[in-house]
Write a protein that holds these residues in place. Structure first.
Motif, PDB file in Angstrom:
ATOM      1  N   CYS A 316       0.844  -1.201   0.000  1.00  0.00           N
ATOM      2  CA  CYS A 316       0.000   0.000   0.000  1.00  0.00           C
ATOM      3  C   CYS A 316       0.879   1.250   0.000  1.00  0.00           C
ATOM      4  O   CYS A 316       1.796   1.379   0.796  1.00  0.00           O
ATOM      5  CB  CYS A 316      -0.913  -0.002   1.223  1.00  0.00           C
ATOM      6  N   LEU A 317       0.580   2.160  -0.894  1.00  0.00           N
ATOM      7  CA  LEU A 317       1.386   3.381  -1.018  1.00  0.00           C
ATOM      8  C   LEU A 317       0.740   4.601  -0.352  1.00  0.00           C
ATOM      9  O   LEU A 317       1.140   5.731  -0.614  1.00  0.00           O
ATOM     10  CB  LEU A 317       1.633   3.695  -2.503  1.00  0.00           C
ATOM     11  N   CYS A 318      -0.261   4.363   0.488  1.00  0.00           N
ATOM     12  CA  CYS A 318      -0.966   5.468   1.161  1.00  0.00           C
ATOM     13  C   CYS A 318      -0.026   6.559   1.678  1.00  0.00           C
ATOM     14  O   CYS A 318      -0.283   7.745   1.482  1.00  0.00           O
ATOM     15  CB  CYS A 318      -1.758   4.943   2.361  1.00  0.00           C
ATOM     16  N   ILE A 321       1.193   8.641  -1.043  1.00  0.00           N
ATOM     17  CA  ILE A 321       0.070   9.405  -1.600  1.00  0.00           C
ATOM     18  C   ILE A 321      -0.225  10.617  -0.724  1.00  0.00           C
ATOM     19  O   ILE A 321      -0.439  11.723  -1.215  1.00  0.00           O
ATOM     20  CB  ILE A 321      -1.174   8.492  -1.722  1.00  0.00           C
ATOM     21  N   CYS A 331      -0.017   3.100  -7.795  1.00  0.00           N
ATOM     22  CA  CYS A 331      -0.058   1.972  -6.861  1.00  0.00           C
ATOM     23  C   CYS A 331      -0.488   0.714  -7.602  1.00  0.00           C
ATOM     24  O   CYS A 331      -1.543   0.677  -8.222  1.00  0.00           O
ATOM     25  CB  CYS A 331      -1.038   2.258  -5.715  1.00  0.00           C
ATOM     26  N   LEU A 333      -1.711  -1.900  -6.561  1.00  0.00           N
ATOM     27  CA  LEU A 333      -2.934  -2.527  -6.038  1.00  0.00           C
ATOM     28  C   LEU A 333      -4.194  -1.772  -6.450  1.00  0.00           C
ATOM     29  O   LEU A 333      -5.303  -2.282  -6.340  1.00  0.00           O
ATOM     30  CB  LEU A 333      -2.873  -2.605  -4.509  1.00  0.00           C
ATOM     31  N   PHE A 334      -4.037  -0.533  -6.919  1.00  0.00           N
ATOM     32  CA  PHE A 334      -5.170   0.354  -7.200  1.00  0.00           C
ATOM     33  C   PHE A 334      -6.140  -0.273  -8.203  1.00  0.00           C
ATOM     34  O   PHE A 334      -5.765  -0.636  -9.319  1.00  0.00           O
ATOM     35  CB  PHE A 334      -4.661   1.685  -7.754  1.00  0.00           C
ATOM     36  N   CYS A 338      -7.146  -3.542  -4.461  1.00  0.00           N
ATOM     37  CA  CYS A 338      -7.674  -2.499  -3.571  1.00  0.00           C
ATOM     38  C   CYS A 338      -8.779  -1.708  -4.266  1.00  0.00           C
ATOM     39  O   CYS A 338      -8.541  -1.029  -5.268  1.00  0.00           O
ATOM     40  CB  CYS A 338      -6.528  -1.565  -3.160  1.00  0.00           C
ATOM     41  N   VAL A 344      -7.525  -1.886   0.803  1.00  0.00           N
ATOM     42  CA  VAL A 344      -6.304  -2.320   1.474  1.00  0.00           C
ATOM     43  C   VAL A 344      -5.806  -1.214   2.401  1.00  0.00           C
ATOM     44  O   VAL A 344      -5.313  -1.457   3.487  1.00  0.00           O
ATOM     45  CB  VAL A 344      -5.213  -2.682   0.438  1.00  0.00           C
ATOM     46  N   GLY A 345      -5.942   0.029   1.951  1.00  0.00           N
ATOM     47  CA  GLY A 345      -5.427   1.146   2.747  1.00  0.00           C
ATOM     48  C   GLY A 345      -6.505   2.177   3.033  1.00  0.00           C
ATOM     49  O   GLY A 345      -7.566   2.196   2.398  1.00  0.00           O
ATOM     50  N   CYS A 347      -6.633   5.296   2.407  1.00  0.00           N
ATOM     51  CA  CYS A 347      -6.935   6.260   1.341  1.00  0.00           C
ATOM     52  C   CYS A 347      -8.026   5.765   0.401  1.00  0.00           C
ATOM     53  O   CYS A 347      -8.578   6.528  -0.375  1.00  0.00           O
ATOM     54  CB  CYS A 347      -5.685   6.561   0.513  1.00  0.00           C
ATOM     55  N   MET A 348      -8.303   4.450   0.438  1.00  0.00           N
ATOM     56  CA  MET A 348      -9.372   3.904  -0.394  1.00  0.00           C
ATOM     57  C   MET A 348     -10.678   3.794   0.397  1.00  0.00           C
ATOM     58  O   MET A 348     -11.753   3.654  -0.180  1.00  0.00           O
ATOM     59  CB  MET A 348      -8.955   2.525  -0.919  1.00  0.00           C
ATOM     60  N   CYS A 355      -7.352   7.927  -3.041  1.00  0.00           N
ATOM     61  CA  CYS A 355      -7.557   6.716  -3.847  1.00  0.00           C
ATOM     62  C   CYS A 355      -9.036   6.485  -4.113  1.00  0.00           C
ATOM     63  O   CYS A 355      -9.425   6.102  -5.221  1.00  0.00           O
ATOM     64  CB  CYS A 355      -6.945   5.502  -3.148  1.00  0.00           C
TER      65      CYS A 355
END
Ligand code: SF4
Lengths: 363, 76
Positions: A316-318, A321, A331, A333-334, A338, A344-345, A347-348, A355
């Motif tokens: 996760c790159l939260c 971001i 990311c 996973l985007f 996710c 996953v994070g 921000c989503m 996200c």
């Protein structure tokens, strides 16, 4: 009537975009503006404002979503608390789905924990009053706009003589992380689109050090697409003129002194403290803890509980971001592993998360 | 959760108001408001507290955006 309004808005937005283009004609150096408010993030994505701007003007999202900047260790403590017998955890809805290290409040609820989603911390105080044999813990997350409301709930609980209302406080204040990001040579921020409602409480002076010490223009901006475009236009004008001031585009609501009553509640109930931000780390003086005089309401002090060791979500790159260093599309996973349905994070999860906004509007 | 939603004051009680948006009525505390309000005024309500007053035109403009961007359950 509706059509006319929309027409007028569109007209204003396009007119401002044209003016921005004029200002930057002949400039090769790009300028980067960061917004630090989740509602701005939503507005920018919803109206595709980025696509209306010339290539020299870049908008990036920063740490503007309170749920997103709250690190896993906080969620882990909330999960640990909700597992204690007799504890009710009350929270704003967004927090429930945010994954902690190994669980989330939603999963705990499915296993039988008593977790109540409330609209106001005063609702949590009412739950405490109705359930004197239970302990009610409210998850106090948010910026300067939310801190006075939660401070107000503590004052209300005190007035009612409640001994079973607690706040797990992770409040954060906006200007400090903006200072940290301003000093980051990778980001090279040329201007800030400053949050509207935070500024309603604080007044514009909290951004002055950014303009004076970091020479970064700041414009407090409303949420309408026309507001945001006008805020950007005001920033562009300052950059082109080589100026750095704090201006208020959203002057209809933000007063120079802010909201004194709300500021007083913050001063009364909270004490500034160092606080951890997801992705950025601990920033000195960037948080608000419950003042010693109100320690009886501080869940961290009043209820002891063992908390699991914190783990980050692999991939996760939260954090990046939230610093504006990458966009959701970067990311891996985007949109795959996710999504808003199975985030996953943080921000989503949050409706204000970058996200989530990027996913919803397909960008 | 960070939303402040413009609502119209329906009635004023002791330290709180009843305010309405899109037919939904909610109680909001006046503890944090440092301006006078009367029935019919618009205020920004955040987490059960009125935090500032605003005029009707601004309220309607802001609401228009919010209705498009947010789910009703985010707003009230
Ligand atoms: S898309 Fe998901 S996994 Fe990737 S940064 Fe955003 S929240 Fe984290």
């Amino acid at each position: 009537m509706k059509y006319q309004d929309e027409f007028r808005d569109r007209h204003v937005v396009l007119g401002l975009a044209a003016r921005i283009r004029e200002h930057v004609t002949g400039r090769t150096e790009p300028m980067t503006f960061m917004e630090v408010c989740g509602t701005h993030t939503m507005s920018i994505y919803q109206y595709g404002l980025r696509t209306l701007l010339p290539p020299q003007v870049r908008l990036i999202s920063g740490p503007g979503c309170p749920v997103c900047v709250t690190p896993n260790e906080y969620l882990d403590r909330a999960v640990a608390l909700c597992r204690l017998p007799g504890v009710i955890v009350a929270t704003f809805g967004d927090m429930v789905r945010v994954p902690g290290s190994t669980s989330s409040l939603q999963e705990e609820r499915a296993r039988g924990a008593d977790i109540r989603i409330v609209y106001s911390p005063l609702d949590a105080v009412a739950i405490a009053a109705r359930n004197p044999e239970r302990r009610v813990v409210f998850l106090g997350v948010g910026f300067e706009t939310t801190a006075p409301a939660i401070g107000g709930s503590i004052l209300a609980a005190k007035r009612q003589g409640l001994a079973n209302y607690f706040v797990l406080a992770a409040h954060k204040t906006m200007p400090k992380p903006m200072g940290v990001l301003s000093a980051d040579p990778d980001l090279k921020i040329d201007g800030y689109i400053c949050p509207a409602h935070v500024s309603t409480i604080t007044g514009p002076d909290i951004y002055r050090f950014l303009a004076e010490e970091f020479h970064i223009p700041c414009v407090i901006t409303g949420f309408e697409p026309a507001d945001v475009m006008q805020g950007v236009e005001m920033l562009v004008r300052q950059v082109v003129a080589g100026e750095s001031r704090v201006e208020t585009q959203y002057s209809r609501v933000v007063r120079p002194e802010g909201n004194r009553k709300a500021q007083e509640v913050i001063r009364e109930v909270f004490t500034p403290c160092d606080a951890p931000w997801r992705g950025i780390g601990v920033i000195p003086g960037s948080g608000l803890r419950i003042a010693d005089a109100y320690a009886a309401f501080d869940a961290e002090k009043a209820i002891s509980v063992a908390v699991e060791e914190t783990r980050e979500h692999a991939g996760c790159l939260c954090g990046e971001i939230l610093k504006g260093k990458v966009t959701p599309a970067d990311c891996p996973l985007f949109g795959g592993a996710c999504t808003p349905e199975s985030p996953v994070g943080a921000c989503m999860v949050s409706s204000e998360g970058t996200c989530a906004a990027a996913y919803k509007y397909g960008q | 959760m960070c939303l402040g939603v413009p609502m119209q004051v329906v009635s004023i009680g002791d330290g709180n108001i009843v305010a309405e948006i899109d037919g939904v009525r909610k109680e909001a505390s006046l503890m944090l408001l440092d301006e006078e309000v009367k029935e019919g005024d618009f205020v920004i309500v955040h987490a059960g507290f009125a935090i500032s007053r605003l005029d009707e035109e601004d309220a309607q403009e802001t609401l228009k955006l919010m209705r498009e961007v947010f789910k009703p359950e985010d707003m009230a």
